[in-house]
Each structure stands twice: as structure tokens, then as C-alpha cells.
Design an enzyme around this catalytic site. Structure first.
Site, PDB file in Angstrom:
ATOM      1  N   ASN A 287      14.410  -0.083   4.757  1.00  0.00           N
ATOM      2  CA  ASN A 287      12.961   0.131   4.761  1.00  0.00           C
ATOM      3  C   ASN A 287      12.528   1.467   4.148  1.00  0.00           C
ATOM      4  O   ASN A 287      11.432   1.557   3.602  1.00  0.00           O
ATOM      5  CB  ASN A 287      12.469   0.032   6.222  1.00  0.00           C
ATOM      6  CG  ASN A 287      11.070   0.565   6.395  1.00  0.00           C
ATOM      7  OD1 ASN A 287      10.096  -0.114   6.070  1.00  0.00           O
ATOM      8  ND2 ASN A 287      10.931   1.808   6.858  1.00  0.00           N
TER       9      ASN A 287
ATOM     10  N   TYR B 214       7.809   2.920  -8.871  1.00  0.00           N
ATOM     11  CA  TYR B 214       7.761   2.193  -7.588  1.00  0.00           C
ATOM     12  C   TYR B 214       7.904   0.690  -7.839  1.00  0.00           C
ATOM     13  O   TYR B 214       8.735   0.017  -7.219  1.00  0.00           O
ATOM     14  CB  TYR B 214       6.442   2.519  -6.888  1.00  0.00           C
ATOM     15  CG  TYR B 214       6.294   1.919  -5.512  1.00  0.00           C
ATOM     16  CD1 TYR B 214       6.828   2.555  -4.395  1.00  0.00           C
ATOM     17  CD2 TYR B 214       5.598   0.727  -5.314  1.00  0.00           C
ATOM     18  CE1 TYR B 214       6.672   2.019  -3.118  1.00  0.00           C
ATOM     19  CE2 TYR B 214       5.441   0.190  -4.046  1.00  0.00           C
ATOM     20  CZ  TYR B 214       5.972   0.836  -2.952  1.00  0.00           C
ATOM     21  OH  TYR B 214       5.827   0.295  -1.697  1.00  0.00           O
TER      22      TYR B 214
ATOM     23  N   ALA C 198       9.184  -0.830 -10.326  1.00  0.00           N
ATOM     24  CA  ALA C 198      10.533  -1.143 -10.834  1.00  0.00           C
ATOM     25  C   ALA C 198      11.531  -1.235  -9.685  1.00  0.00           C
ATOM     26  O   ALA C 198      12.363  -2.154  -9.631  1.00  0.00           O
ATOM     27  CB  ALA C 198      10.967  -0.074 -11.837  1.00  0.00           C
TER      28      ALA C 198
ATOM     29  N   LYS D  18      10.916  -1.897  -6.554  1.00  0.00           N
ATOM     30  CA  LYS D  18      10.624  -3.011  -5.649  1.00  0.00           C
ATOM     31  C   LYS D  18      10.992  -4.348  -6.290  1.00  0.00           C
ATOM     32  O   LYS D  18      11.435  -5.274  -5.597  1.00  0.00           O
ATOM     33  CB  LYS D  18       9.152  -2.964  -5.230  1.00  0.00           C
ATOM     34  CG  LYS D  18       8.797  -1.727  -4.407  1.00  0.00           C
ATOM     35  CD  LYS D  18       9.659  -1.611  -3.156  1.00  0.00           C
ATOM     36  CE  LYS D  18       9.292  -0.449  -2.271  1.00  0.00           C
ATOM     37  NZ  LYS D  18      10.130  -0.358  -1.053  1.00  0.00           N
TER      38      LYS D  18
HETATM   39  N1  LIG Z   1       2.408   0.766   3.466  1.00  0.00           N
HETATM   40  C1  LIG Z   1       2.306  -0.143   2.531  1.00  0.00           C
HETATM   41  O1  LIG Z   1       1.184  -0.520   2.124  1.00  0.00           O
HETATM   42  C2  LIG Z   1       3.536  -0.768   1.931  1.00  0.00           C
HETATM   43  C3  LIG Z   1       3.351  -1.869   1.084  1.00  0.00           C
HETATM   44  C4  LIG Z   1       4.455  -2.465   0.513  1.00  0.00           C
HETATM   45  C5  LIG Z   1       5.716  -1.975   0.784  1.00  0.00           C
HETATM   46  N2  LIG Z   1       5.874  -0.896   1.599  1.00  0.00           N
HETATM   47  C6  LIG Z   1       7.238  -0.413   1.820  1.00  0.00           C
HETATM   48  O2  LIG Z   1       7.518  -0.368   3.198  1.00  0.00           O
HETATM   49  C7  LIG Z   1       8.446   0.686   3.470  1.00  0.00           C
HETATM   50  C8  LIG Z   1       7.872   1.566   4.562  1.00  0.00           C
HETATM   51  O3  LIG Z   1       6.611   2.054   4.130  1.00  0.00           O
HETATM   52  P1  LIG Z   1       5.578   2.778   5.105  1.00  0.00           P
HETATM   53  O4  LIG Z   1       4.237   2.471   4.579  1.00  0.00           O
HETATM   54  O5  LIG Z   1       5.930   2.492   6.507  1.00  0.00           O
HETATM   55  O6  LIG Z   1       5.908   4.304   4.729  1.00  0.00           O
HETATM   56  P2  LIG Z   1       5.728   5.659   5.549  1.00  0.00           P
HETATM   57  O7  LIG Z   1       4.773   5.489   6.660  1.00  0.00           O
HETATM   58  O8  LIG Z   1       5.470   6.691   4.507  1.00  0.00           O
HETATM   59  O9  LIG Z   1       7.184   5.898   6.173  1.00  0.00           O
HETATM   60  C9  LIG Z   1       8.281   6.066   5.322  1.00  0.00           C
HETATM   61  C10 LIG Z   1       9.551   6.169   6.136  1.00  0.00           C
HETATM   62  O10 LIG Z   1      10.642   6.317   5.204  1.00  0.00           O
HETATM   63  C11 LIG Z   1      11.354   7.502   5.515  1.00  0.00           C
HETATM   64  N3  LIG Z   1      11.902   8.115   4.310  1.00  0.00           N
HETATM   65  C12 LIG Z   1      11.258   8.509   3.192  1.00  0.00           C
HETATM   66  N4  LIG Z   1      12.113   9.066   2.323  1.00  0.00           N
HETATM   67  C13 LIG Z   1      13.337   9.027   2.916  1.00  0.00           C
HETATM   68  C14 LIG Z   1      14.624   9.465   2.534  1.00  0.00           C
HETATM   69  N5  LIG Z   1      14.867  10.073   1.367  1.00  0.00           N
HETATM   70  N6  LIG Z   1      15.650   9.254   3.388  1.00  0.00           N
HETATM   71  C15 LIG Z   1      15.435   8.667   4.590  1.00  0.00           C
HETATM   72  N7  LIG Z   1      14.240   8.238   5.011  1.00  0.00           N
HETATM   73  C16 LIG Z   1      13.207   8.425   4.182  1.00  0.00           C
HETATM   74  C17 LIG Z   1      10.344   8.398   6.207  1.00  0.00           C
HETATM   75  O11 LIG Z   1      11.021   9.368   6.965  1.00  0.00           O
HETATM   76  P3  LIG Z   1      10.421  10.865   7.112  1.00  0.00           P
HETATM   77  O12 LIG Z   1       9.222  10.713   7.993  1.00  0.00           O
HETATM   78  O13 LIG Z   1      11.497  11.648   7.728  1.00  0.00           O
HETATM   79  O14 LIG Z   1      10.067  11.296   5.721  1.00  0.00           O
HETATM   80  C18 LIG Z   1       9.570   7.386   7.033  1.00  0.00           C
HETATM   81  O15 LIG Z   1      10.268   7.079   8.214  1.00  0.00           O
HETATM   82  C19 LIG Z   1       8.656   1.411   2.146  1.00  0.00           C
HETATM   83  O16 LIG Z   1       9.829   0.947   1.531  1.00  0.00           O
HETATM   84  C20 LIG Z   1       7.441   1.004   1.338  1.00  0.00           C
HETATM   85  O17 LIG Z   1       7.677   1.079  -0.040  1.00  0.00           O
HETATM   86  C21 LIG Z   1       4.816  -0.272   2.179  1.00  0.00           C
END
Ligand SMILES: NC(=O)c1ccc[n+]([C@@H]2O[C@H](COP(=O)([O-])OP(=O)(O)OC[C@H]3O[C@@H](n4cnc5c(N)ncnc54)[C@H](OP(=O)(O)O)[C@@H]3O)[C@@H](O)[C@H]2O)c1
Length: 247
Positions: free
Chosen positions: A85, A152, A154, A156
Site C-alpha cells: 500500500n 505516478y 506509470a 500504478k
Molecule cells: N488517496 C487516494 O485518493 C488514492 C487513490 C488511488 C490510490 N491510492 C494509493 O493508496 C495508497 C495509500 O494512499 P493514501 O491516500 O492512504 O496515502 P497517505 O495518506 O499519504 O499515506 C501514505 C502511507 O504510505 C507511507 N509511505 C510513504 N512513503 C513511504 C516509504 N518510502 N516507505 C514506507 N512507507 C511509506 C506513509 O508513511 P509515513 O506516514 O511514515 O510517511 C503512509 O503510511 C498509495 O499507494 C496511493 O497511491 C490513493
């Protein structure tokens, strides 16, 4: 408790979608290890999830990833479920404006990061005939006008095809590999784009179901893929996006 006795590892489990996924897996009986970079945030998250364990691990660092798997096995003795994730979103820019360093940073976290974690997890998942859930995005399914986050998109899109590759590669071990493509979900990642009520109204109106998603709605799909309810499902790509990608 469909996941009683199972052990899950959720990368980026300290907030947003990862936190919601870790919580629902725990509520359904799993022991859960969560990883992230920020120790304080991770420990706070872990305190809110029963039977969970926080491990500081940056998916950009192979040693951190190896340590996270080692600690999960050390604490819980096995691994059944991996939720890939952790992810970052870059600054919005057109392709010709992106610096190579920014491009590489997104690939390092969102794609090579998933490779690093999966590579270390596979030998343990082979022992349990476990399950991998990749968190991709609608952005990996199609292009969106004005999205302008090519690195991003790419990563995904790559994760979608890797889901199918891994599903076939590890089908002999009965490891199931599935993928969720969320649309826009209300988390820290999307906060910069939803600063005003006008932004929110726009975001809501763009989705056929009339609103942005909640992390818990993605987590329910994670639970489905992780459980025996999906026992004959592998290589599947599920959009959970309020209908956005079907437009
Ligand atoms: N939100 C959306 O609209 C959306 C839509 C489509 C897909 N997604 C995907 O869903 C996933 C989660 O997104 P989210 O919206 O929940 O994001 P978020 O709230 O920004 O949380 C991101 C999480 O990833 C961790 N992280 C980031 N960089 C990291 C690294 N280098 N090593 C280890 N952990 C890392 C963060 O940890 P820290 O807090 O320690 O940085 C945090 O726990 C992502 O892959 C995102 O691309 C999100």
C-alpha cells in the site's frame, strides 16, 4: 473472525488507506504488522489497532524491508497477507517539466518499493499459500485530463500488470495476487487538492456516485481479497472508485 490465526503486513499502515486496511484485517482476527517512515505516527496508529505491531521501514531501503519481514516473522511466526500500500504522490507537472530525480523518487517508492517488499515476503507466503493485495489506482487504468502525474500513473499501471504476472508466477504455490484501483479517496494524499468547499464540490461532482471515497471503503475490498471468500480469485483488478474509471 474470518482471518483468525492469520498474519498480515500492511506497508504504509500508519494512515489513510493502509491504516483502514490494517484495522479491518485486525477486526477480522488477523495479527497485523504495519510499516511506515514516521515512527511517532506509526506507533499512534498501532495503539489504535488491536493485535498490531509497528515497524519503522522505508520501502526505498532494502535493509529496512528485510528487517520488517524478519520482525513480522519473529513476532507472529508466519505471514499470510501482504498489502502493498505504501505510496507517494508527486507534484502536479507536465512530463517535460519533471526532473529526473522526481521521476525516480516516485518509481523508487511506488514501484521498486513494492518489488522489494514482495520479493522478501514471497518465501514466507509460499509456506502459507498466502495472499498479496496491491494498491494501485484509477490512474493506472486510464489517462485523466489535467491529472499530470505521469510518474505516478506509470507506477500504478505497472502494478496492475505485475499483479497479473505475480498471480501466474506464484499460482503453483497457491499464492493469490489481486489488485485494487481506488479512485479519489479522502486521505492526507488528496488533502492538498481539497482545500476549499469549492474543491470538494468539484471532486464530489466528478464521481458518478457523487462523492469522494473513504479509506474504509477501500479497506473492505482488501478484506475481501485477503479472506477465503476470494479463494478462487487471483490476478483480479478491482476498481473501487465511485464509477470514475468507467466514464
Ligand atoms: N488517496 C487516494 O485518493 C488514492 C487513490 C488511488 C490510490 N491510492 C494509493 O493508496 C495508497 C495509500 O494512499 P493514501 O491516500 O492512504 O496515502 P497517505 O495518506 O499519504 O499515506 C501514505 C502511507 O504510505 C507511507 N509511505 C510513504 N512513503 C513511504 C516509504 N518510502 N516507505 C514506507 N512507507 C511509506 C506513509 O508513511 P509515513 O506516514 O511514515 O510517511 C503512509 O503510511 C498509495 O499507494 C496511493 O497511491 C490513493
Amino acid at each position: 473472525m474470518s482471518l483468525s490465526g492469520k498474519v498480515a503486513l500492511v506497508t504504509g499502515g500508519s494512515r489513510g488507506i493502509g491504516f483502514a486496511a490494517a484495522k479491518i484485517l485486525s477486526e477480522n482476527g488477523a495479527n497485523v504488522a504495519i510499516t511506515g517512515k514516521d515512527q511517532e505516527r506509526l506507533e499512534k496508529a498501532s495503539s489504535e489497532i488491536s493485535n498490531s505491531f509497528a515497524i519503522v521501514a522505508d520501502v526505498r531501503k532494502t535493509d529496512d524491508v528485510k528487517n520488517a519481514i524478519k520482525k513480522t516473522i519473529g513476532k507472529f511466526g508466519r505471514l499470510d497477507i501482504l498489502v502493498n500500500n505504501a505510496g507517494i504522490f508527486p507534484r502536479i507537472k507536465k512530463l517535460h517539466e519533471i526532473e529526473e530525480e522526481e521521476w525516480n523518487e516516485v518509481l523508487d517508492v511506488n514501484l521498486t518499493g513494492q518489488f522489494r517488499v514482495t520479493k522478501e515476503a514471497i518465501p514466507h507466503l509460499q509456506k502459507t499459500s498466502g495472499s498479496i493485495i496491491n494498491i494501485s489506482s484509477d490512474a493506472g487504468l486510464k489517462a485523466y485530463q489535467g491529472f499530470n502525474a505521469d510518474a505516478y500513473s506509470a507506477t500504478k499501471a505497472a502494478l496492475i500488470v505485475l499483479t497479473k504476472c505475480w498471480a501466474l508466477e506464484y499460482s503453483k504455490d497457491k499464492i493469490r495476487v489481486n489488485c485494487i484501483c481506488p479512485g479519489v479517496v479522502d486521505t492526507d494524499m488528496t488533502k492538498p487538492f481539497v482545500k476549499t468547499q469549492k474543491d470538494r464540490d468539484f471532486m464530489d461532482a466528478e464521481r458518478p456516485l457523487g462523492r469522494m471515497g473513504k479509506p474504509e471503503e477501500i479497506a473492505k475490498a482488501v478484506l475481501y481479497f485477503a479472506s477465503d471468500d476470494a479463494s478462487w480469485t487471483t490476478g483480479a483488478i478491482l476498481a473501487v472508485d465511485g464509477g470514475e474509471s468507467t466514464k
